[in-house]
Design a protein around this motif. Structure first.
Motif, PDB file in Angstrom:
ATOM      1  N   ILE A 112      54.410  75.660  62.339  1.00  0.00           N
ATOM      2  CA  ILE A 112      53.236  74.823  62.545  1.00  0.00           C
ATOM      3  C   ILE A 112      52.054  75.460  61.818  1.00  0.00           C
ATOM      4  N   THR A 113      51.239  74.598  61.201  1.00  0.00           N
ATOM      5  CA  THR A 113      50.033  75.024  60.492  1.00  0.00           C
ATOM      6  C   THR A 113      48.806  74.525  61.241  1.00  0.00           C
ATOM      7  N   HIS A 114      47.842  75.413  61.438  1.00  0.00           N
ATOM      8  CA  HIS A 114      46.566  75.051  62.047  1.00  0.00           C
ATOM      9  C   HIS A 114      45.495  75.142  60.971  1.00  0.00           C
ATOM     10  N   ARG A 115      44.789  74.032  60.736  1.00  0.00           N
ATOM     11  CA  ARG A 115      43.716  74.001  59.744  1.00  0.00           C
ATOM     12  C   ARG A 115      42.408  73.575  60.416  1.00  0.00           C
ATOM     13  N   LYS A 117      37.789  73.556  59.847  1.00  0.00           N
ATOM     14  CA  LYS A 117      36.604  73.847  59.061  1.00  0.00           C
ATOM     15  C   LYS A 117      35.809  74.953  59.743  1.00  0.00           C
ATOM     16  N   VAL A 118      35.421  75.951  58.979  1.00  0.00           N
ATOM     17  CA  VAL A 118      34.499  76.967  59.475  1.00  0.00           C
ATOM     18  C   VAL A 118      33.065  76.476  59.312  1.00  0.00           C
ATOM     19  N   ASN A 119      32.792  75.873  58.178  1.00  0.00           N
ATOM     20  CA  ASN A 119      31.532  75.192  57.903  1.00  0.00           C
ATOM     21  C   ASN A 119      31.827  74.139  56.840  1.00  0.00           C
ATOM     22  N   GLU A 120      30.807  73.582  56.250  1.00  0.00           N
ATOM     23  CA  GLU A 120      31.026  72.502  55.283  1.00  0.00           C
ATOM     24  C   GLU A 120      31.755  72.970  54.022  1.00  0.00           C
ATOM     25  N   ALA A 121      31.700  74.262  53.727  1.00  0.00           N
ATOM     26  CA  ALA A 121      32.292  74.762  52.480  1.00  0.00           C
ATOM     27  C   ALA A 121      33.547  75.604  52.697  1.00  0.00           C
ATOM     28  N   HIS A 122      33.721  76.143  53.894  1.00  0.00           N
ATOM     29  CA  HIS A 122      34.804  77.090  54.143  1.00  0.00           C
ATOM     30  C   HIS A 122      35.787  76.534  55.166  1.00  0.00           C
ATOM     31  N   LYS A 123      37.073  76.914  54.996  1.00  0.00           N
ATOM     32  CA  LYS A 123      38.137  76.481  55.898  1.00  0.00           C
ATOM     33  C   LYS A 123      39.019  77.675  56.273  1.00  0.00           C
ATOM     34  N   LEU A 124      39.728  77.547  57.369  1.00  0.00           N
ATOM     35  CA  LEU A 124      40.684  78.568  57.817  1.00  0.00           C
ATOM     36  C   LEU A 124      42.028  77.891  58.074  1.00  0.00           C
ATOM     37  N   GLU A 125      43.089  78.430  57.469  1.00  0.00           N
ATOM     38  CA  GLU A 125      44.442  77.883  57.657  1.00  0.00           C
ATOM     39  C   GLU A 125      45.354  78.994  58.159  1.00  0.00           C
ATOM     40  N   THR A 126      45.980  78.761  59.313  1.00  0.00           N
ATOM     41  CA  THR A 126      46.864  79.740  59.939  1.00  0.00           C
ATOM     42  C   THR A 126      48.246  79.124  60.129  1.00  0.00           C
ATOM     43  N   VAL A 127      49.289  79.885  59.779  1.00  0.00           N
ATOM     44  CA  VAL A 127      50.660  79.380  59.845  1.00  0.00           C
ATOM     45  C   VAL A 127      51.508  80.303  60.716  1.00  0.00           C
TER      46      VAL A 127
END
Length: 223
Positions: A112-115, A117-127
């Motif tokens: 499973i992947t969790h995606r 938004k940290v803010n409007e420009a940055h994201k965090l994706e955890t698998v």
């Protein structure tokens, strides 16, 4: 006798994703890694060419949770193929002759992947991923250690892998840690006739249980 093989690896990954437009997706992963290993067991040996590649075809579905802060959970599964080659030859420090070995795993990834938004420009994706071993094949080229020994092929049917990664994305670049773990149990046992100085024997061999841990940092570019 405990055997340990350690190696710093440099790897290249390529991932291609196709989104079908209805939240279903398909993904292809290719990874190749290479390094120079050190063997510790029946003596020691260094500078052993060591490499593997991992091919995966995956599919899954994106579940959007906009009402809970805006994140996506994407379960996935598929099929994986991993091939590892240990190009060890020549004598170790104890005088024992080394030999080449290869390992092949066919496995079922479930993850499973969790995606988010940290803010409007940055994201965090955890698998998070569990890999079920369908079949492993271990080839040991014992004939390189002694001419009277045969090459041995063992089958492995019990084992699993675990994977974790977390990538922080900013613009087209992302960076983060990853960990891969494999736990493979004893293989089947095979018996071969051999002849030493005109005397016949029967050689029985199996691949013992083994663990593999790989950890590192990934840097990725999206295009």
């Amino acid at each position: 006798m405990d055997v340990e093989i350690s190696a710093p690896l440099v790897g290249v990954d390529y991932t291609g994703t196709y989104a079908f437009g209805n939240d279903w997706f398909a993904k292809a992963d290719v990874r190749y890694a290479y390094g120079s290993a050190k063997y510790t067991g029946s003596g020691t040996q260094s500078n052993i060419p060591y490499s593997y590649y991992d091919l995966r075809g995956l599919f899954g579905y994106d579940f959007h949770f906009s009402e809970l802060g805006g994140f996506v959970l994407a379960p996935f599964t598929g099929i994986g193929y991993r091939y590892l080659f240990d190009n060890q030859t020549g004598p170790t420090s104890s005088g024992a002759n080394a030999y080449q070995r290869s390992s092949t795993y066919v496995y079922l990834p479930i993850g499973i992947t969790h995606r988010m938004k940290v803010n409007e420009a940055h994201k965090l994706e955890t698998v998070f991923e569990y890999d079920y071993l369908i079949q492993g094949t271990q080839v040991s080229h014992l004939s390189q250690a002694a001419s009277y020994l045969p090459d041995i092929t063992n089958q492995q049917f019990r084992g699993y892998g675990l994977r974790f990664s977390s990538m922080y994305q900013f613009s087209e670049w992302s960076v983060g840690p990853y960990v891969t773990y494999w736990n493979i149990q004893n293989s089947n046992t095979v018996t071969n006739p051999i002849s030493v100085n005109g005397v016949n024997y029967r050689l029985t061999a199996y691949e013992p249980a083994n663990n593999t841990i790989e950890a590192g940092i990934k840097v990725a570019y999206s295009f």
